[in-house]
Enzyme design. Structure first.
Site, short mmCIF file in Angstrom:
data_model
loop_
_atom_site.label_atom_id
_atom_site.label_comp_id
_atom_site.label_asym_id
_atom_site.label_seq_id
_atom_site.Cartn_x
_atom_site.Cartn_y
_atom_site.Cartn_z
CG HIS A 1 0.60 1.89 4.24
ND1 HIS A 1 -0.32 2.03 3.23
CD2 HIS A 1 1.59 2.77 3.96
CE1 HIS A 1 0.11 2.96 2.39
NE2 HIS A 1 1.26 3.41 2.79
N GLY A 2 0.41 -2.16 6.66
CA GLY A 2 0.71 -2.91 7.87
C GLY A 2 -0.43 -3.82 8.26
#
Lengths: 501, 259
Positions: free
Chosen positions: A352-353
């Site tokens: 996600h990041g």
């Protein structure tokens, strides 16, 4: 004058307008191409008749859609569309090598080569600065971030390409005979920048079949798009404005306000992502392709395992099939099952990041899943009545919502401040005042909760009603929804939350 | 093109045509509600409008000190309004007011921005209530990192319309990182000599790394008042001496449920 005709008799104005129209077709990093934007619908009006004409011939349809998808990617990510082309060519070539080779060891090596190439590209653009920063923290050096722009949707298409190569290696699918077919699969514009993550074994046969879309598909697709626009461009973008205030400076707000901001973000991220997924699925359906379901009312879940079966289904099933099961799944004892679960969620978090907050978010979901699995025998003995259901739902919802705080807040310190604010500075008496001051926001949230918790059969019935309705009703509904977007449009483009993943 | 695509195409094309036509037409109002327009008009004619702005509002022009003005020695009824920066600014400004014989009122609206102020009658109300004849505005901090700061220009203009002929100083936002053009936009919009550019100042910050500390806010106001003689409408701005001490101005907090 009732109607302004701006271009007649004004050569300069005409020139300006033409220049602006021309510029709209060029890549603008400040204005990514979203399905909810007017320009996309302008393009779609141009796309649709050509697609309808070419649909009968599979080869022509594939070429046209690939060209449109590449343009779509260029409009969203500039020259990175060339990288997408290169990636697809490498994967396709290596998948053919895997299919041709006889020796298992060599085939395995080629598969890993393909995976390493894909992950290296993803790693460089997405994680290089993160690792450099951490390295410099360890050696106490000066961190100078690399000037990197993350290609839009790289995480999505990288996962698609990995699953394709692995499936070829496992013999689940044969490599496509044509590179264009593979490029079609990888660059299919409805799912290109934000998923759902389409699996080759599900999608490639649809390309070969080239099924004509029925009336139900086309208007069912439009219905999904309408729902998606309401979720993403009306509700999520509107409630985001208040949520941003809370998350940007939590020290200014009371416990009640902070709690509402946290609940707001919980609903915002669902609306934002599932709304965009609905639009993608709807567009694909209009074209005669099925992408599968990506969200299934996740906040109705009564435990974390169920939540991950309902939330971002295409990612969680990908992680299950290509990370959790290869790690050993639940085949290597209780401890390894928990560990595999935890590691899978850790990777999911990192996907996600590139930040520790995402790692923490993933890890805590992993811990939650492990606890649920460990408690399962005990939980199975509790009678299944409405009270138990309610408590289970509440616990799951609170846990998921609190973890969204870590996902959204700028850093760990802000997350702690937000959560402590809720518990330390909370006064029930402020609710009436809050409802009075944030009336529209509360109505939006209420509408959203209703949409989320009504039975699926009701939603399906509405969809069928829309599909069967006269064209004027379809037009009116579409126009009213677009007008709602215009009415609630925020001054700034609220970027799609999952766009950069 | 065969059905059902023909039907879909017609629906989408008709809807777009409707929105396009309306964006170039007169407003439609239903009671007090005006139907908003899709931004086709702006998108098509964007650069032309921007050029008009840049021709009439040269950014350097606004910041250039005006020719030396005579100091207005009449004590003023000062009103300072703005976002959460306002509170600490008002504390120091109140000392200047006491020193120079002005009266001061402050309206601190946490998390507010130009849009919020432009779309409410709050400014008009407080200007009338306090009969303000000099206004300080501290807005822009919550818009520092907007991607398209020029979209806020209409709101800034609306605020300045409300202030009308009353002399004012717009205290620019105290950047903690390089902004995306808000300062330039504000400078263009403000009357020449009425915008104080803060973005070059080094200010000590609170723990949030955003708000200047009380001491830094005092230095910030000192800087504004040192600049005052070069402004469009200088007022008495002698530095408070040691006898002034702490002054508690009348500060209205507009923050609903905020602390």
């Amino acid at each position: 004058m009732l109607f302004e005709i701006p271009f007649i008799g004004h050569a300069d104005t005409i020139g300006q307008a033409l220049r602006n129209i021309g510029n709209m077709f060029l890549y603008d990093p400040e204005a990514p191409l979203l399905f909810s934007s007017g320009f996309f619908w302008l393009l779609f009006i141009l796309f649709l008749p050509v697609y309808a004409l070419l649909k009968k011939s599979k080869a022509k349809m594939v070429v046209f859609v690939v060209c449109f998808s590449l343009y779509f990617y260029y409009k969203s990510s500039g020259l990175f569309f060339l990288m997408l082309l290169a990636t697809s060519l490498i994967d396709w070539s290596l998948s053919h090598a895997i299919a041709r080779l006889q020796k298992r060891g060599v085939r395995l090596a080629v598969m890993w080569l393909s995976i390493i190439i894909s992950l290296s590209i993803l790693g460089y653009f997405k994680y290089a600065n993160f690792f450099l920063w951490n390295w410099n923290q360890m050696v106490e050096g000066n961190f100078q971030p690399l000037d990197l722009v993350l290609p839009v949707g790289i995480s999505f298409y990288t996962f698609q390409s990995i699953s394709y190569v692995v499936d070829v290696y496992k013999g689940r699918i044969s490599p496509t005979s044509s590179w264009l077919d593979y490029l079609f699969f990888l660059s299919f514009f409805p799912a290109l920048v934000a998923g759902p993550i389409v699996r080759a074994d599900y999608f490639l046969p649809q390309i070969q079949e080239n099924r004509a879309a029925t009336k139900d598909d086309v208007f069912g697709g439009l219905w999904l798009i309408v729902i998606g626009i309401i979720k993403k461009a009306v509700i999520a973008d509107y409630i985001a404005q208040y949520n941003d205030l809370i998350f940007n400076d939590p020290s200014l707000y009371t416990g009640v306000q902070t709690l509402m901001g946290v609940l707001g973000y919980t609903m915002q991220i669902y609306c934002d992502f599932s709304g965009y997924s609905d639009m993608a699925i709807g567009l694909a359906l209009i074209m005669g392709f099925r992408l599968g379901i990506n969200f299934d009312s996740p906040y109705q879940s009564r435990n974390l395992t169920e939540f991950w079966r309902r939330w971002h289904i295409s990612l969680s099933s990908w992680l299950r099939d290509y990370v959790y099961i290869p790690l050993g799944g639940n085949r290597k004892g209780t401890f390894r099952t928990y560990l595999n679960n935890f590691l899978t969620m850790l990777i999911g978090g990192l996907w996600h990041g590139a930040a520790w907050k995402f790692v923490f978010w993933g890890a805590m979901h992993g811990v939650g899943l492990a606890i649920h699995k460990a408690c399962k025998p005990w939980l199975g003995r509790i009678p299944d009545n409405w009270f138990v259901s309610f408590v289970s739902w509440l616990l799951t919802f609170v846990y998921v919502s609190l973890l969204w705080v870590f996902f959204r807040a700028a850093d760990f310190e802000s997350s702690v401040r937000i959560i402590s604010n809720i518990f330390v500075d909370f006064d029930w008496r402020q609710f009436p005042q809050f409802f009075e001051v944030r009336m529209v926001w509360c109505i939006m949230m209420l509408a959203l909760i209703v949409m989320h918790f009504v039975p699926q059969s009701w939603t399906d019935a509405c969809g069928r009603l829309y599909v069967r309705s006269p064209w004027i009703v379809k037009l009116l509904v579409f126009a009213v929804v677009v007008q709602l977007v215009v009415e609630f449009m925020s001054e700034e483009v609220v970027p799609f939350i999952y766009f950069q993943f | 093109m065969k059905s059902p695509y023909a039907g879909l195409w017609l629906i989408v094309a008709l809807a777009l045509a409707m929105f396009l036509t309306y964006s170039f037409s007169q407003d439609i109002s239903l009671g007090s509600w005006t139907v908003k327009k899709a931004p086709f008009h702006d998108a098509l004619l964007a650069e032309e409008e921007a050029m008009e702005d840049s021709l009439s509002l040269d950014s350097l022009y606004a910041s250039t000190p005006v020719e030396e003005q005579t100091v207005d020695s009449v004590p003023k009824s000062i009103l300072i309004i703005g976002d959460s920066m306002t509170f600490n600014l008002a504390l120091r400004l109140a000392q200047y007011a006491k020193q120079n014989g002005h009266t001061i009122h402050a309206v601190n609206w946490d998390s507010s921005n130009t849009k919020i102020w432009a779309e409410s009658d709050t400014l008009e109300y407080f200007m009338k209530k306090y009969d303000a004849d000099f206004v300080f505005i501290s807005l822009g901090s919550n818009e520092l990192y907007f991607k398209k700061p020029e979209t806020r220009l209409p709101y800034v203009k609306r605020i300045l319309e409300v202030i009308d002929t009353v002399p004012y100083v717009w205290i620019g936002p105290p950047n903690w990182e390089e902004d995306t053009g808000v300062n330039d936009m504000l400078q263009r919009a403000c009357r020449r000599g009425s915008f104080f550019r803060t973005d070059g100042m080094k200010l000590a910050r609170k723990k949030d790394k955003i708000h200047p500390t009380r001491q830094a806010s005092a230095e910030w106001i000192d800087s504004v008042m040192r600049w005052m003689p070069a402004s469009a409408h200088p007022i008495l701005a002698d530095r408070p001496d040691s006898t002034v001490g702490r002054v508690n101005p009348n500060i209205v907090f507009l923050k609903a449920l905020n602390k």
